[in-house]
Scaffold this active site. Structure first.
Site, PDB file in Angstrom:
ATOM      1  CD  GLU A 160      -2.632  -1.251  -0.002  1.00 36.87           C
ATOM      2  OE1 GLU A 160      -2.961  -0.256  -0.652  1.00 36.87           O
ATOM      3  OE2 GLU A 160      -3.026  -2.457  -0.418  1.00 36.87           O
ATOM      4  CG  HIS A 211      -0.879   1.223  -4.594  1.00 34.70           C
ATOM      5  ND1 HIS A 211      -0.621   0.998  -5.517  1.00 34.70           N
ATOM      6  CD2 HIS A 211      -1.674  -0.065  -3.879  1.00 34.70           C
ATOM      7  CE1 HIS A 211      -1.062  -0.339  -6.072  1.00 34.70           C
ATOM      8  NE2 HIS A 211      -1.520  -0.946  -5.041  1.00 34.70           N
TER       9      HIS A 211
END
Length: 365
Positions: free
Chosen positions: A40, A43
């Site tokens: 994550e 991103h």
């Protein structure tokens, strides 16, 4: 000096026994959470780099345990340690905000979406390198010797052979040898080896077999050459071993879709955490336990990276596929149509996760 007792057992002993049984699971959850956080963060970091508005950065799924907003972004820790997400403005719908994901050029969106899986793959290579540098020996593809009555030696394999191909599949490192042997179904292995500097084809190499859960598996009857760890061979094999893991993931997906393996052979987060916990709970030196856990982590993080790049709806690879099509067409696919595809994919993915989770729970008992 006073001792406190609970059920006839000193409280301290109870606490130590509880910790001894729990720490492998806590370590497994931490490692699983780490690879999710890395994914994550990939991103998130590139979204921030390209000035995309990020509404939430969450680790875990389900209800929020902790949430704190800093600037425009809410940072959340959620109850179920089985995933995470980065919620960007305009990610799944049209937005008029100039900093929305849908307003950014395709190449930036492509990088943002791909960054999570790429960081997982990079983490995998780093962890493989750490494991190799801490090992007594670094494995090679070269045959050192054979066990007594080895049928592979009798059918053509020789000490000193470097195995470079098994059943028309390239072998990148020692990890790929055992995996490709396990995939064989008829115990007639075609190999390509490097012998005295030349490539030699070996047809129909056979091995002894053993049965496990109703299937016949090949028993590897030779020992491979090991090398003392050095900077050069650790660096080289960090990439080669990682390439072998990528190959394992790719071929395993093919085997699942072709029906070679069933649901009992697939594990989700619960099965993964349980496997790591059980391996680290084995009666061995603490260093060996940590190395075992790190080996699991390298395989899982590379698995997550490769799986997320598959061009399936709701996965990063599905989003990359739509962006790639947009680059070719030079105009975006309508957001509502793409959204419907991802929604259907997400529903199917959640159903699959539910089935795998139930399977994982059943396996525990």
């Amino acid at each position: 000096m006073f001792d406190f007792f609970f059920g006839g057992v000193p409280v301290l002993d109870k606490i130590l026994a509880l910790w001894s049984s729990m720490w492998p699971y806590l370590l497994a959850i931490f490692l699983f959470g780490l690879l999710i956080a890395i994914h994550e963060f990939g991103h998130f970091s590139f979204a921030k780099l390209f000035k995309v508005k990020v509404n939430e950065f969450a680790l875990g799924m389900g209800p929020k345990i902790i949430s704190k907003k800093k600037g425009e972004t809410a940072y959340s820790l959620r109850l179920l340690p089985i995933g995470g997400f980065v919620s960007m403005e305009g990610e799944d719908e049209d937005s008029a905000d100039e900093r929305a994901f849908n307003k950014k050029p395709p190449y930036q969106r492509f990088i943002i979406v791909a960054a999570g899986a790429i960081l997982n793959l990079i983490l995998g290579v780093i962890v493989v390198g750490i494991c190799l540098s801490c090992s007594d020996l670094v494995g090679t593809r070269v045959v050192h010797s054979f066990f007594p009555d080895a049928t592979s030696e009798a059918s053509g394999l020789q000490a000193g052979d470097e195995i470079i191909e098994i059943n028309n599949t390239p072998v990148y490192s020692y990890k790929g040898i055992a995996f490709n042997l396990v995939r064989d179904t008829d115990n007639k292995i075609n190999m390509v080896v490097r012998r005295d500097g030349e490539k030699v084809e070996l047809k129909g190499v056979t091995f002894q077999q053993f049965e496990y859960e109703g299937r016949q598996y090949i028993s590897q009857d030779f020992i491979l050459v090991g090398e003392e760890p050095s900077f050069s061979n650790v660096l080289k094999n960090a990439f080669l071993d990682s390439a072998s893991i990528v190959q394992m993931v790719r071929l395993s997906v093919v085997d699942i879709f072709t029906g070679k393996y069933g649901m009992k052979d697939v594990s989700g987060p619960i099965g993964t955490i349980s496997a790591i916990a059980q391996s680290t709970a084995e009666p061995e030196a603490f260093k060996d336990k940590i190395l075992t856990a790190l080996n699991f982590l390298s395989m899982i993080t590379i698995n997550v990276g490769v799986f997320n790049l598959l061009p399936l709806p709701a996965l990063d690879g599905g989003r990359l596929f739509f962006i790639f099509i947009e680059m070719i067409r030079r105009k975006p696919i309508p957001a509502d149509k793409e959204g419907k595809v991802h929604t259907v994919g997400l529903v199917l993915l959640l159903i699959l996760m539910a089935v795998i989770t139930v399977s994982d729970i059943i396996k525990q008992f």
